[in-house]
Design a protein around this motif. Structure first.
Motif, short mmCIF file in Angstrom:
data_model
loop_
_atom_site.label_atom_id
_atom_site.label_comp_id
_atom_site.label_asym_id
_atom_site.label_seq_id
_atom_site.Cartn_x
_atom_site.Cartn_y
_atom_site.Cartn_z
N ASN A 119 -5.84 -19.82 27.95
CA ASN A 119 -5.15 -18.62 28.05
C ASN A 119 -5.91 -17.30 28.12
OD1 ASN A 119 -2.69 -19.78 27.78
ND2 ASN A 119 -2.14 -19.48 25.74
N ALA A 120 -7.16 -17.45 27.43
CA ALA A 120 -8.21 -16.41 27.54
C ALA A 120 -8.73 -16.48 28.76
CB ALA A 120 -9.09 -16.54 26.41
N LEU A 121 -9.05 -17.47 29.33
CA LEU A 121 -9.75 -17.80 30.66
C LEU A 121 -8.75 -17.49 31.82
CD1 LEU A 121 -12.41 -18.92 32.23
CD2 LEU A 121 -10.91 -21.19 31.92
N ASN A 122 -7.55 -17.54 31.64
CA ASN A 122 -6.48 -17.02 32.65
C ASN A 122 -6.51 -15.62 32.52
OD1 ASN A 122 -6.00 -19.64 33.59
ND2 ASN A 122 -4.40 -20.01 32.12
N ARG A 123 -6.72 -15.12 31.43
CA ARG A 123 -6.68 -13.41 31.41
C ARG A 123 -7.69 -12.75 32.19
NH1 ARG A 123 -5.00 -11.59 25.33
NH2 ARG A 123 -2.95 -12.53 25.18
N ALA A 160 -21.15 -14.69 35.70
CA ALA A 160 -21.08 -15.80 34.58
C ALA A 160 -21.20 -15.24 33.42
CB ALA A 160 -22.09 -16.97 34.81
N ALA A 161 -22.32 -14.33 33.17
CA ALA A 161 -22.73 -13.82 31.76
C ALA A 161 -21.75 -12.91 31.58
CB ALA A 161 -24.04 -12.89 32.18
N ARG A 162 -21.25 -11.98 32.39
CA ARG A 162 -20.08 -11.03 32.19
C ARG A 162 -18.96 -11.94 31.80
NH1 ARG A 162 -21.00 -6.58 36.71
NH2 ARG A 162 -22.87 -5.63 35.84
N GLY A 163 -18.50 -12.98 32.40
CA GLY A 163 -17.37 -13.55 32.38
C GLY A 163 -17.25 -14.32 30.82
N LEU A 164 -18.47 -14.69 30.49
CA LEU A 164 -18.58 -15.49 29.13
C LEU A 164 -18.44 -14.04 28.06
CD1 LEU A 164 -21.15 -17.90 29.61
CD2 LEU A 164 -18.83 -18.55 29.54
N ALA A 165 -18.89 -13.00 28.34
CA ALA A 165 -18.68 -12.09 27.11
C ALA A 165 -17.25 -11.67 27.17
CB ALA A 165 -19.55 -10.87 27.65
N LYS A 166 -16.64 -11.43 28.20
CA LYS A 166 -15.21 -11.02 28.43
C LYS A 166 -14.42 -12.11 27.91
CE LYS A 166 -15.71 -7.92 32.13
NZ LYS A 166 -14.96 -6.77 32.09
N GLU A 170 -11.61 -12.03 24.95
CA GLU A 170 -10.08 -12.38 24.97
C GLU A 170 -9.81 -13.42 24.29
OE1 GLU A 170 -7.59 -11.04 26.95
OE2 GLU A 170 -9.20 -9.49 27.76
N TYR A 171 -10.67 -14.51 23.88
CA TYR A 171 -10.52 -15.66 23.12
C TYR A 171 -10.07 -15.06 21.47
CZ TYR A 171 -10.84 -19.79 20.38
OH TYR A 171 -10.34 -20.77 19.46
#
Length: 184
Positions: A119-123, A160-166, A170-171
């Motif tokens: 769900n966090a990944l989908n956000r 990738a770096a920004r996505g993992l932080a976001k 979200e998680y």
């Protein structure tokens, strides 16, 4: 036919990664990918523009994923739980039931964490989620991802770096929302 086989072999990994990223179950992803390839071989003669083979196959994969989710929804809606006593039905004592309940609880918590992560990944914005899925789920490196997405490899690293932080933020939001519901 040999040309078609060679093209399908090249496309197979991309189709599998796409399907696996959508359903997150490797076994079902393999089955669906196999079904996609069988359909592509069976219907190849109906393809008008042979140059658009990969796009056509990815559309078949998308349709198969929709069918998978529709079937899953039908199964889930027809499933009913009978409220018989577990002791009566299974013929086991209370201590064993408590152990089973504890194992089941641990399994559900683990499954809930996976659901929260999905769900966090989908956000996330599409660019971030695509890079994370291609890297961590499909196993592509940043150079391969840059070719797939047709962007600079440094852009992929940044996403990738920004996505993992976001994703972490979200998680944690989702996890705290779930724990707030449990408190009430």
């Amino acid at each position: 036919m040999k040309r078609l086989e060679n093209e399908l072999i090249e496309i197979y990994k991309d189709v599998f990664c796409f399907v696996n990223s959508k359903i997150s179950d490797r076994e079902y992803a393999r089955d669906i990918t196999q079904s996609v390839m069988e359909t592509a071989i069976d219907k190849y003669n109906s393809l008008r523009n042979k140059e658009s083979l990969k796009a056509w196959i990815m559309q078949i994969a998308s349709n198969k994923i929709k069918i998978y989710y529709n079937d899953l929804r039908k199964i889930n809606s027809t499933f009913t739980y009978q409220e018989d006593s577990a002791e009566e039905y299974l013929g086991i004592d209370n201590n064993r039931i408590k152990n089973i309940e504890g194992d089941l609880l641990n399994l559900l918590i683990s499954k809930e964490n996976k659901i929260n992560l999905i769900n966090a990944l989908n956000r996330l914005d599409k660019k971030y989620s695509e890079v994370i899925k291609l890297n961590y789920i499909c196993g592509y490196n940043f150079i391969e991802i840059s070719k797939i997405l047709n962007v600079n490899v440094n852009t992929v690293r940044t996403w990738a770096a920004r996505g993992l932080a976001k994703l972490r933020v979200e998680y944690l939001k989702i996890d705290s929302e779930g724990s707030d519901e449990n408190v009430e």
